[in-house]
Design an enzyme around this catalytic site. Structure first.
Site, PDB file in Angstrom:
ATOM      1  CB  SER A  74      11.807 -42.627  15.546  1.00  0.00           C
ATOM      2  OG  SER A  74      11.415 -43.379  16.673  1.00  0.00           O
ATOM      3  CG  ASP A  94      13.781 -46.104  15.841  1.00  0.00           C
ATOM      4  OD1 ASP A  94      14.349 -45.185  15.224  1.00  0.00           O
ATOM      5  OD2 ASP A  94      12.914 -45.905  16.705  1.00  0.00           O
TER       6      ASP A  94
END
Length: 321
Positions: free
Chosen positions: A61, A191
């Site tokens: 991320s 993610d």
């Protein structure tokens, strides 16, 4: 866009010593400013860009953004300037469609058409396959492949911009990201924090099983984003409260994942020297979350990162100098 290398600086040159040095960077949205505070001090200590001292740099991320930029040769100051300019704008947007559009535009602007063939050290960008609920890790070198080396393509043939966007697509706050691999496969991603918000285990697995390093020759620096009190909700409209609760749930999910992965690392690889940097801050004025967009608060997080480095400086010198 030529993001990195605008300044020419004199650098310390290190002689290879047989050690495999790993840098891993957690996810955590805007709290990546804390990570940058730590990395700024490490870079100054070793007196060269981080890609020249670390053999593997893995990120999830916000950590994936930083890892990719480091892998392309950026200095920490260059990355910090990009974060100051863009992160508050992206995080201030509320709807998933607008956030996704802002993130995609930012990824294109920063990374352009660069691919994983352009990275200067071993890299891992962690994302999560939506349908099969398994990790998809974008890497630059066939040496990091765990089998199927004959068909290996750097980053599966996906651009760095698309891979990083996928790693940052914290659904449902961002839309899921579709990428198309060199083999023509269309893959739906979210993610990387949903499978490994702390990517250290994956990096160590590459070092041992793919790169064939002895465990005694591995050194790991694992940098988180810090742990903070939750922001006070106050008296807000109903939909705003719902949004805040959702953010808190996502953040709690990622923090649990981070802590469980680190606990598993300590069990499986307790013999591998590792420095973990991710301090807890309990003072009320440190309250924040991964969607923070107050630049003054983010600057404080960066300062706290520098202070966290200071408490591990002597051991980091043993690892890196």
């Amino acid at each position: 866009m030529d993001t990195c290398g605008a300044k020419q600086i004199l650098e310390t040159q290190y002689v290879p010593d047989g050690l495999c040095r790993i840098l891993t960077l957690d996810g955590g949205g805007a709290k990546g400013f804390y990570t940058l505070g730590v990395l700024k001090e490490i870079e100054a200590m070793i007196d060269c860009p981080l890609h020249k001292r670390f053999d593997l740099i893995f990120g999830t991320s916000t950590g994936a953004i930083i890892a990719a930029l480091l892998g392309l040769g950026c200095t920490v100051d260059e990355i910090h300037e990009l974060y100051r300019k863009h992160v508050p704008t992206v995080m201030a947007v509320k709807s998933a469609n607008e956030k996704t559009a802002a993130l995609e535009k930012l990824a294109r602007e920063i990374f352009g058409t660069r691919t994983f063939e352009d990275v200067k050290t071993g890299i891992g960008v962690v994302s999560t396959r939506w349908l099969t609920e398994r990790p998809m890790i974008f890497k630059g070198s066939v040496l990091q492949a765990h089998g199927r080396q004959g068909t290996f393509k750097p980053g599966f043939g996906v651009s760095i911009a698309d891979a990083v966007q996928a790693s940052c697509s914290a659904y449902p706050f961002f839309n899921r990201k579709f990428v198309t691999t060199a083999a023509g496969d269309k893959v739906e991603l979210v993610d990387g924090g949903y499978c490994a918000n702390n990517p250290t285990l994956y990096a160590i697995a590459d070092a041992i099983h793919a790169l064939k390093h002895e465990r005694s020759n591995i050194r790991v620096v694992s940098v988180g984003v810090g742990i903070y009190p939750e922001p006070p909700q106050g008296w807000k409209m109903w939909f705003a409260k719902r949004y805040l609760i959702s953010v808190q749930l996502l953040q709690k999910t990622l923090e649990i994942n981070t802590q469980s992965m680190d606990q598993l690392r300590e069990i499986l690889f307790k013999d591998i020297p590792t420095i973990r940097i991710s301090d807890t801050f309990e003072r009320p004025e440190m309250a924040t979350d991964l969607m923070e967009h107050d630049l003054d608060k983010l600057n404080v997080l960066r300062q706290r990162g520098g202070e966290s480095f200071a408490t591990r400086e002597s051991r980091l010198k043993e690892f890196l100098l």
